[in-house]
Structure formats: C-alpha cells, structure tokens
Design a protein around this motif. Structure first.
Motif, PDB file in Angstrom:
ATOM      1  N   PRO A  71       0.832  -1.205   0.000  1.00 37.55           N
ATOM      2  CA  PRO A  71       0.000   0.000   0.000  1.00 37.55           C
ATOM      3  C   PRO A  71       0.867   1.256   0.000  1.00 37.55           C
ATOM      4  CG  PRO A  71      -0.716  -1.557   1.697  1.00 37.55           C
ATOM      5  CD  PRO A  71       0.600  -2.040   1.193  1.00 37.55           C
ATOM      6  N   PHE A  72       0.347   2.286  -0.605  1.00 33.66           N
ATOM      7  CA  PHE A  72       1.070   3.564  -0.639  1.00 33.66           C
ATOM      8  C   PHE A  72       1.251   4.124   0.768  1.00 33.66           C
ATOM      9  CE2 PHE A  72       1.068   8.232  -1.094  1.00 33.66           C
ATOM     10  CZ  PHE A  72       2.181   8.397  -1.902  1.00 33.66           C
ATOM     11  N   ASP A  73       0.179   4.094   1.566  1.00 32.81           N
ATOM     12  CA  ASP A  73       0.292   4.563   2.941  1.00 32.81           C
ATOM     13  C   ASP A  73       1.244   3.663   3.720  1.00 32.81           C
ATOM     14  OD1 ASP A  73      -1.495   6.583   2.433  1.00 32.81           O
ATOM     15  OD2 ASP A  73      -3.232   5.502   3.240  1.00 32.81           O
ATOM     16  N   GLY A  74       2.279   4.241   4.284  1.00 30.46           N
ATOM     17  CA  GLY A  74       3.271   3.480   5.030  1.00 30.46           C
ATOM     18  C   GLY A  74       4.476   3.063   4.219  1.00 30.46           C
ATOM     19  N   ALA A  75       4.441   3.243   2.905  1.00 29.70           N
ATOM     20  CA  ALA A  75       5.576   2.851   2.066  1.00 29.70           C
ATOM     21  C   ALA A  75       6.749   3.806   2.270  1.00 29.70           C
ATOM     22  CB  ALA A  75       5.164   2.831   0.596  1.00 29.70           C
ATOM     23  N   GLN A  76       7.962   3.287   2.108  1.00 28.66           N
ATOM     24  CA  GLN A  76       9.165   4.102   2.175  1.00 28.66           C
ATOM     25  C   GLN A  76       9.587   4.470   0.758  1.00 28.66           C
ATOM     26  OE1 GLN A  76      10.677   5.191   5.036  1.00 28.66           O
ATOM     27  NE2 GLN A  76       9.010   4.205   6.179  1.00 28.66           N
ATOM     28  N   LEU A  77       9.446   5.743   0.419  1.00 28.89           N
ATOM     29  CA  LEU A  77       9.846   6.205  -0.902  1.00 28.89           C
ATOM     30  C   LEU A  77      11.346   6.489  -0.923  1.00 28.89           C
ATOM     31  CD1 LEU A  77       6.893   8.591  -1.862  1.00 28.89           C
ATOM     32  CD2 LEU A  77       7.183   6.157  -2.363  1.00 28.89           C
ATOM     33  N   PRO A  78      11.947   6.560  -2.108  1.00 34.16           N
ATOM     34  CA  PRO A  78      13.401   6.754  -2.185  1.00 34.16           C
ATOM     35  C   PRO A  78      13.837   8.089  -1.594  1.00 34.16           C
ATOM     36  CG  PRO A  78      12.504   6.070  -4.312  1.00 34.16           C
ATOM     37  CD  PRO A  78      11.344   6.389  -3.439  1.00 34.16           C
ATOM     38  N   VAL A  79      15.051   8.098  -1.067  1.00 38.48           N
ATOM     39  CA  VAL A  79      15.644   9.347  -0.607  1.00 38.48           C
ATOM     40  C   VAL A  79      15.926  10.258  -1.806  1.00 38.48           C
ATOM     41  CG1 VAL A  79      17.641  10.352   0.565  1.00 38.48           C
ATOM     42  CG2 VAL A  79      16.640   8.211   1.405  1.00 38.48           C
ATOM     43  N   ASN A  80      16.196   9.645  -2.952  1.00 42.03           N
ATOM     44  CA  ASN A  80      16.425  10.395  -4.186  1.00 42.03           C
ATOM     45  C   ASN A  80      15.272  11.366  -4.430  1.00 42.03           C
ATOM     46  OD1 ASN A  80      16.180  11.008  -7.104  1.00 42.03           O
ATOM     47  ND2 ASN A  80      17.925   9.622  -7.324  1.00 42.03           N
ATOM     48  N   ARG A  81      15.561  12.656  -4.324  1.00 40.51           N
ATOM     49  CA  ARG A  81      14.517  13.684  -4.369  1.00 40.51           C
ATOM     50  C   ARG A  81      13.778  13.712  -5.706  1.00 40.51           C
ATOM     51  NH1 ARG A  81      13.916  18.474  -1.330  1.00 40.51           N
ATOM     52  NH2 ARG A  81      11.858  19.326  -1.819  1.00 40.51           N
ATOM     53  N   ALA A  82      14.494  13.545  -6.810  1.00 35.52           N
ATOM     54  CA  ALA A  82      13.863  13.621  -8.124  1.00 35.52           C
ATOM     55  C   ALA A  82      12.802  12.541  -8.292  1.00 35.52           C
ATOM     56  CB  ALA A  82      14.921  13.503  -9.223  1.00 35.52           C
ATOM     57  N   ILE A  83      13.136  11.300  -7.875  1.00 37.33           N
ATOM     58  CA  ILE A  83      12.172  10.204  -7.995  1.00 37.33           C
ATOM     59  C   ILE A  83      11.023  10.411  -7.026  1.00 37.33           C
ATOM     60  CG2 ILE A  83      11.820   7.719  -7.788  1.00 37.33           C
ATOM     61  CD1 ILE A  83      14.725   7.315  -8.549  1.00 37.33           C
ATOM     62  N   ARG A  84      11.356  10.727  -5.772  1.00 33.23           N
ATOM     63  CA  ARG A  84      10.332  10.892  -4.742  1.00 33.23           C
ATOM     64  C   ARG A  84       9.301  11.948  -5.144  1.00 33.23           C
ATOM     65  NH1 ARG A  84      10.650   9.796   0.817  1.00 33.23           N
ATOM     66  NH2 ARG A  84       9.086  10.889   2.066  1.00 33.23           N
ATOM     67  N   ASP A  85       9.756  13.093  -5.587  1.00 29.17           N
ATOM     68  CA  ASP A  85       8.830  14.171  -5.947  1.00 29.17           C
ATOM     69  C   ASP A  85       7.937  13.793  -7.117  1.00 29.17           C
ATOM     70  OD1 ASP A  85       9.923  15.645  -3.924  1.00 29.17           O
ATOM     71  OD2 ASP A  85      11.044  17.022  -5.220  1.00 29.17           O
ATOM     72  N   LYS A  86       8.504  13.089  -8.081  1.00 30.35           N
ATOM     73  CA  LYS A  86       7.707  12.710  -9.247  1.00 30.35           C
ATOM     74  C   LYS A  86       6.684  11.624  -8.907  1.00 30.35           C
ATOM     75  CE  LYS A  86      10.573  14.141 -13.142  1.00 30.35           C
ATOM     76  NZ  LYS A  86      11.463  15.051 -12.411  1.00 30.35           N
ATOM     77  N   VAL A  87       7.047  10.708  -8.010  1.00 32.74           N
ATOM     78  CA  VAL A  87       6.086   9.696  -7.567  1.00 32.74           C
ATOM     79  C   VAL A  87       4.924  10.362  -6.843  1.00 32.74           C
ATOM     80  CG1 VAL A  87       5.722   7.755  -5.992  1.00 32.74           C
ATOM     81  CG2 VAL A  87       7.730   7.796  -7.475  1.00 32.74           C
ATOM     82  N   MET A  88       5.231  11.295  -5.947  1.00 39.00           N
ATOM     83  CA  MET A  88       4.182  11.994  -5.216  1.00 39.00           C
ATOM     84  C   MET A  88       3.291  12.791  -6.160  1.00 39.00           C
ATOM     85  SD  MET A  88       4.444  11.180  -2.018  1.00 39.00           S
ATOM     86  CE  MET A  88       3.467  12.463  -1.220  1.00 39.00           C
ATOM     87  N   ALA A  89       3.879  13.460  -7.134  1.00 39.04           N
ATOM     88  CA  ALA A  89       3.098  14.250  -8.086  1.00 39.04           C
ATOM     89  C   ALA A  89       2.193  13.371  -8.935  1.00 39.04           C
ATOM     90  CB  ALA A  89       4.035  15.062  -8.984  1.00 39.04           C
ATOM     91  N   ALA A  90       2.717  12.204  -9.378  1.00 36.54           N
ATOM     92  CA  ALA A  90       1.908  11.300 -10.179  1.00 36.54           C
ATOM     93  C   ALA A  90       0.756  10.733  -9.372  1.00 36.54           C
ATOM     94  CB  ALA A  90       2.774  10.161 -10.737  1.00 36.54           C
TER      95      ALA A  90
END
Length: 440
Positions: free
Chosen positions: A88-107
C-alpha cells in the motif's frame, strides 16, 4: 483462476514453466467531462493452505495441502533478483532520491482515484435518477461536475456528447451487474465491461495515439523477468491488457519507421508485432470471485518487466538521467472493483508497486468515476506529445518520447540489460539467471 474455475474456451489456460500448482499464469475548464490534474498485496483471499500441513497428533509434515500461492509469491517477489515489492502507498518508504520521490508523489496526486472530485456532469443527474431501467442510483456528495442543471441547457455538440457518454456508461453498468449476478467468468468481464470502458476513455481523451491491446497470450522476454533468489527460476506471468502507442497514428508510425532494426524492439514481450510497439500501463482482470493477491502478483511482474525494458532503452540512448519520470499506472480488476497502482524503479533497480485507491462499477456514478480516472491516465501517458522534443514534460515528453527519438536518430550507447539510475547510484544489471550490483 486460482484453481477454482475451469478456464473459458476462449481464453488460453495460463500454465507457465516453474509455476506452482494453484497459481494462475495468467479535462478543460468549463466542460462537464473535462479532467483536472486532479491503487501490495492485500489480505490473503486464497483458499489454499500451506503445502506441508501437520499430521494430527504428531506435528510432522504432511504433503496433503499446498502452499498458498499468495503467500509464496509475496515472499518470492520481494526477495527476487531484481526484487519487486508490492505494498500500500500509505506506510511505504519512498526513495531518498529527491527527483524520484517528488515525481512519484506528483503522479499519485494526479492519478489516484481518491483525489478525483466531480466525475458526473450535473446535467445528467435527472436523466440517471429517472431511468427506471437503472433502478435506485446514489451519488457521493463530491460526484458532480459543475455544468448546466439540465441537458436541454447545453449546446447541441455538448448535449450529443453527453448523451452518447451516458448511453455507453449505462450499458457498461448493466453488463457489469449481469456479470456479477450471473457469476460470469473472466472473459465476460474483460469483453463487456473492461474493454468497452477503457475504449470509451480512449475515445474521449486519447486522440488516436493510444490503443487498448489484449496481451493475455503474449510472453515476456526472459531477460526482463525477475528470478527466484533461491532456485533461479524465472518468475513469469502475463497481464490481460496494456495500452500501446498506435502504429496507426501518422506521427507515431513515422517514429517507429525511423527506428533502426537493432533498436526496433521497444517493449518487453516476444510477440513479433508487440515487441516493436511502445507500451504503457497494464490491466489484470479476475471475475468477481477471483483472487486479488494473485492478480497483483501477475500485474507486478508485467509492470516490472516493462519498466526494466524502458530503463534499458534509456541507458542505450544515454538518457538514464531522465528515468525519474519512468512512473506508470496499472490496474487490477476483480469483478466490480478496480484497484489503482503506481509503479516505478528504485535507484537500486528494485521495482516498487504502490496501491492507492479503488473504484467500482457497481453504480452508474462508479462507472463515471472509473472513466474519469482512466481519462486522467490516458492524458498522463500522452502529456508532452504535442509539444515535440522541446516539451520535456509529462510521461511522453519527459521520458519515453526523448528516449525513442534518440534511438531513432541512432544516438545510443553500448547495449545490455540494465535498470535505470542516476550517475553515482547503485544499479542492478540483469543477467540470464541472476543480478549483480554495480555503481555507475
């Protein structure tokens, strides 16, 4: 279908090498239908127990019962090479890599069903409520798009579009209801619910660039499959549908024609036609009594292989630095319920599949909502297309378009299967049976 049903004669039974018994191999402001900018393995539903049960009174193992496919596949995928983690998205650990993290959140902000407000044109409310053939219909308080109160107040082109859409939505809803009440199989759900609904979204938002393609009989190229870290067995499954960038659209046809023979294979499947077609997203379907966890396993493998292939293409084109935009949506459909997923590559080469949100075809409003989500997905997949190479925005303009253009122009680096990463990140090179980590 998780061993519960006999396969329909129209659909080839999915039996793959190494699969355990019981596993299936398997929009503008002011317009009422316009879209705004503005889902892992579930609790087990398998009826199969563990393979080695205890003999009464002894505690010893007995081979009478089989390991739950859901249990095995969750652990196997997570520990595979490269790993595929579905959660599930809630509770998942997203990458520290800012570029990937921001784009995942935006999508996720843009695509997931829970962020959708206003999916039923208000002027259709009375027509839906007063239609005796539809029975009782209820609406969420956020369901309505601002529009004229009555259909008669709309101008003629808009009125005709809305009437056409309502007719299609009504038909899809009634057929979904029949599939559920009459216990119809997976083929029926695919043919009379899923396919018409996706094609309606494409008709309303796709401009002929994306097509729905059935891939339920097509094999994934072995080099893009994860392998069981203990046995070396390739974890091979199929999906039911994908979206493909059309060879019939003149600008896309011209792009495909410019790809040299060594770069003509742009998808992760071995079918002679489909391997020359750029693919986007994926859908795995089950009937109303189907196993969601099994379907998640299948779509995770399909999407993982697809992203690994695209990351390879980006590396060949010398564009590994833009793979932070390599983020794709996917769907699992179990009867009425549509579950939304977002899939991307971790900097390590691991595939991360995130579920967040669902919709249902069990009401007219629900069908409209799925239609809205699907149209958002179509627009996301085409964003940046009209702007050409200068656009550099969205999924197409920010990733897939530039990669294919570079390859078509003959601008490529040394070939090889590799997952994407930015310079300095640890990446996973995929070999024939295992993976090793290197830093680039």
């Amino acid at each position: 279908m998780a061993g519960r049903r006999q396969p329909s004669p129209e659909k080839r039974q999915r039996v793959e090498e190494g699969i355990m018994p019981g596993e299936s191999a398997s929009i503008f402001s002011g317009h009422p239908l316009d879209l705004g900018q503005h889902n892992t393995f579930s609790p087990l539903g398998s009826h199969v127990g563990s393979r080695w049960g205890s003999r009464p009174g002894t505690g010893a193992s007995s081979p009478r019962r089989g390991i739950s496919p859901s249990r095995e596949t969750i652990a196997t995928l997570k520990d595979a090479l490269p790993p595929i983690q579905t959660e599930p998205f809630d509770g998942a650990q997203l990458p520290v890599n800012r570029a990937i993290r921001d784009k995942v959140m935006a999508a996720m902000e843009r695509l997931e069903p829970g962020r959708v407000d206003g999916w039923v044109p208000r002027c259709l409310q009375e027509a839906i409520i007063s239609d005796n053939a539809l029975g009782v219909q209820t609406f969420d308080r956020h369901a309505f798009i601002d529009s004229p109160r009555n259909l008669s107040e709309c101008d003629l082109p808009l009125r005709e579009e809305l009437q056409y859409t309502l007719k299609k939505v009504k038909q899809i809803y009634q057929r979904a209801r029949t599939c559920k009440t009459r216990g119809r199989d997976e083929n029926a759900w695919c043919q009379v619910v899923i396919q018409p609904l996706v094609e309606l979204a494409l008709e309303l938002a796709g401009n002929g660039k994306l097509l729905l393609q059935s891939v339920q009989t097509q094999a994934i190229e072995p080099g893009y499959l994860s392998t069981d870290s203990k046995t070396g067995r390739r974890l091979d499954q199929k999906a039911d549908f994908t979206l493909s960038y059309s060879h019939e659209a003149s600008d896309l046809a011209a792009l495909y024609a410019r790809l040299p023979p060594r770069n003509s294979a742009v998808s992760h499947v071995s079918d002679a036609f489909t391997k020359t077609t750029a693919l986007f997203s994926g859908i795995e379907a089950k009937p109303a009594d189907g196993d969601k966890s099994e379907a998640e396993y299948q779509i995770s493998i399909w999407m993982g292989a697809s992203l690994l292939k695209k990351a390879e293409l980006a590396r060949m084109a010398g564009l590994s630095d833009i793979t932070s935009a390599l983020i794709e949506p996917a769907f699992v459909v179990v009867g009425h319920e549509w579950y939304f997923y977002l899939v991307y590559l971790q900097p390590t080469g691991a595939v991360h599949v995130l579920e967040h949100g669902s919709c249902s075809t069990n009401s007219v409003s629900g069908v409209f909502k799925i239609l809205r989500v699907l149209r958002n997905v179509v627009e996301y997949g085409l964003e940046g297309f009209e702007g050409g190479l200068e656009a550099k925005v969205g999924y197409w303009g920010g990733f897939l378009g530039p990669v294919l253009e570079k390859l078509a122009a003959g601008e490529e680096r040394a070939t090889g299967n590799v997952s994407a990463a930015t310079p300095g990140d640890e990446v996973t090179w995929i070999g024939s049976t295992a993976a090793s980590h290197v830093t680039i």
